[in-house]
Design an enzyme around this catalytic site. Sequence first.
Site, PDB file in Angstrom:
ATOM      1  N   GLY A  70       0.340  -1.627  -0.329  1.00 55.97           N
ATOM      2  CA  GLY A  70      -0.233   0.140  -0.121  1.00 55.97           C
ATOM      3  C   GLY A  70       1.183   1.461   0.535  1.00 55.97           C
ATOM      4  O   GLY A  70       0.458   1.993  -0.176  1.00 55.97           O
TER       5      GLY A  70
ATOM      6  N   LYS B  73      10.201   2.460  -0.109  1.00 56.86           N
ATOM      7  CA  LYS B  73       8.437   2.140   0.682  1.00 56.86           C
ATOM      8  C   LYS B  73       8.707   3.137   0.969  1.00 56.86           C
ATOM      9  O   LYS B  73       9.435   4.733   1.770  1.00 56.86           O
ATOM     10  CB  LYS B  73       9.100   1.638   2.005  1.00 56.86           C
ATOM     11  CG  LYS B  73       8.175   1.191   3.256  1.00 56.86           C
ATOM     12  CD  LYS B  73       8.873   0.250   4.007  1.00 56.86           C
ATOM     13  CE  LYS B  73       8.580   0.081   5.450  1.00 56.86           C
ATOM     14  NZ  LYS B  73       8.635  -0.940   6.087  1.00 56.86           N
TER      15      LYS B  73
ATOM     16  N   ARG C 262      14.131  -0.310   0.273  1.00 61.40           N
ATOM     17  CA  ARG C 262      14.174  -1.230   0.838  1.00 61.40           C
ATOM     18  C   ARG C 262      15.312  -2.128   0.221  1.00 61.40           C
ATOM     19  O   ARG C 262      14.795  -2.739  -1.170  1.00 61.40           O
ATOM     20  CB  ARG C 262      13.638  -1.763   1.420  1.00 61.40           C
ATOM     21  CG  ARG C 262      13.720  -3.386   2.422  1.00 61.40           C
ATOM     22  CD  ARG C 262      12.218  -3.047   3.048  1.00 61.40           C
ATOM     23  NE  ARG C 262      11.376  -3.277   3.258  1.00 61.40           N
ATOM     24  CZ  ARG C 262      10.083  -4.184   3.281  1.00 61.40           C
ATOM     25  NH1 ARG C 262      10.149  -3.882   4.413  1.00 61.40           N
ATOM     26  NH2 ARG C 262       8.680  -4.301   2.967  1.00 61.40           N
TER      27      ARG C 262
ATOM     28  N   ASP D 263       1.670 -11.566   6.558  1.00 57.28           N
ATOM     29  CA  ASP D 263       1.697 -10.876   5.788  1.00 57.28           C
ATOM     30  C   ASP D 263       3.421 -10.122   6.009  1.00 57.28           C
ATOM     31  O   ASP D 263       4.149  -9.595   5.236  1.00 57.28           O
ATOM     32  CB  ASP D 263       1.585  -9.707   5.614  1.00 57.28           C
ATOM     33  CG  ASP D 263       1.001  -8.999   6.749  1.00 57.28           C
ATOM     34  OD1 ASP D 263       0.019  -9.370   7.696  1.00 57.28           O
ATOM     35  OD2 ASP D 263       1.169  -7.328   6.772  1.00 57.28           O
TER      36      ASP D 263
END
Length: 492
Positions: free
Chosen positions: A90, A111, A174, A250
Site C-alpha cells: 500500500g 517504501k 529497501r 504478511d
Amino acid sequence: MTMHFPFDNSYAALPETFFARVAPTPVSAPRLVKLNQALAVQLGLDPDWLASPEGLEVLAGVRVPEGAASIAMAYAGHQFGNFVPQLGDGRAILLGEVVDRGGIRRDIQLKGSGRTPFSRMGDGRAALGPVLREYIISEAMAALGIPTTRSLAAVLTGDRVVREEPLPGAVLTRIASSHIRVGTFQFFAARGDSASVRALADHVIARHYPAAAQAEFPYLALLEGVIARQAELIASWMMIGFIHGVMNTDNCSIAGETIDYGPCAFMDVFDPKTVYSSIDQFGRYAYGNQPPIGLWNLTRLAECLVPLLAEDADKGVEIAQNALGGYAERFNAAYLAKLAAKLGLFTSQPDDPQLSQDFLAAMAKGRADFTLTFRRLSDAAADPDDLSEVRRLFEDPAAFDEWAPRWRARIAAEPQDGVTRQAAMRAINPVYIPRNHQVEAVIRAGVDQGDFGPFEQLLTVLANPFRELEEFARYAEPPQPHEEVRQTFCGT
Ligand code: AMP
Ligand code: MG
C-alpha cells in the site's frame, strides 16, 4: 541514457494478478539523508551516481529508471490472528531486481513512495521517524549476522505527511532477497486459485530453494525449507533479545529474512513477557511467544500448500502436519546450540540446556540486562574466578550466585583456555545493540532538529557490534530509569 540499474526482473514476469503496475508518486523536494555506500557497491550500483541529483530522483520516486518493473505486490495476511484477504504493497513499490556481486537476486523497493491500488485508506507515505528506525535496526541486524532486509537509502521528500501531527515525509529504499511473504501464498489460496499458488511456489523454489527442485517432492521440500529458515531465524532473534513486534503472516518472509521493522525493539532487562508495541495489547508477539507464533505462521503457509502436497486432500494435510512437526525440533536444536555458544561452551553435555535455562531464570529474577550480562560474562571468561562485573548487573544476585559455580565447573571441564573462550564469546555476544532509548533520541534529533549527526554516529557504533571501544562506552549502557522507552509504535 546509461543503464544505472542492471535490472533483471523475474517477479514482474509472473501473471498480472500477482501485482499492480504503478509508478511512484513524485515528491516536491528530495534530499538525501543517508546512502549505504557499501551496500550499493555490493549490489553492483554506482554510489556516486545514486548520490547525484539524478540518482536522488530515483530514490525519491520522482523518476522511474530505465528497465524498472515498478509494481506493487499483492498479498493477504493474518493480522493479530484475523485474516485480511487483501493487503498488498500500500505504500511500497518494487522498482525491480538486480543480481548482486555474490550472485544473489535482490529486490530494490521504495517504501513510502505514494499510493497504490492496495493503499486502502492510507496515503502511501512514510514519515521520517519510522524510516530512520528501519534503517538503523535493519543495518544493525545485518551487522549482528541475522538474516534481514537491508536499507540502501533514506531520503526526505520535502512534503509533510499527516499522522497525529504533520511530520516530515521520507522514502526508504529497501533491499530484500525477495518481498514474498507467507501472506503472498494466502492471497491466492484464499481465492481458491491453486494455479497461482503453484506458479508462486515454482517461482519461490527457483529463487530461494533451488535444492527443492531436485527433491523427490519439491513442494514438500519447499515447505520444509521455509520451516527450517524460520526456526533458525527466530532462534537467532531470541539470542539478541530482538522482539519483532508484528509477526503477522504478511510480515513473515518466505526467504527467511527479518522483514517489516515497525514497532520492533530490543529488550533491555530480561523478561520473556516483554512487549513494546502499542498495538499488541495482549502480548501475542511478546519476546517469549515468538517461537510458537513462528509455528502458527508456518501452519498458515502449510494450509496454502496442501493442494500441492498430494492429490488427496487428507493425505496432503497429513504430509503438511508431519512437516510442521519438525519445527519444534529444529527450533529447539538451534536455540539450545546458540545459547550454549553464548555461554562459551565448546562441547555438549546433557545438563547444558538446564545450565542455560537457569542462567536465563537468574537474569529474570535478578532483573539483569540481557545484552550486557552475556557480554560481561564473555569478558570474564578469561578469568572466571572474578565475576564481579557480571554480578553487579543483577538487582538481586541470589540466583546468579548459585549458578556461577556451576558455570565455572562446566567450563573448567573443557580443554580450551580462558582467552580462547573469551574471544569466542565476544564474537557472538554483542556489546552494542540498537537500544530503544538511543534509537528514539536519534530519531528526535533528526525529526525535530534536522540533525542527523547522532543518527550517523549510532550507525557507526552498530556497524561493529562485537568490538568494544572506549569512546563508545555510553552506547553499551542500558537506559537510566528516566530514559527508558516502554512503548514503540507502528508509525505507518
Ligand atoms: P504494516 O503494518 O506496515 O506491515 O502494513 C500492513 C498493511 O498496511 C500493508 O498492506 C501496508 O502496505 C499497508 N499500509 C501501511 N501503511 C500505509 C500507508 N501509509 N499507506 C497505505 N498503506 C499502508
Ligand atoms: Mg507489513
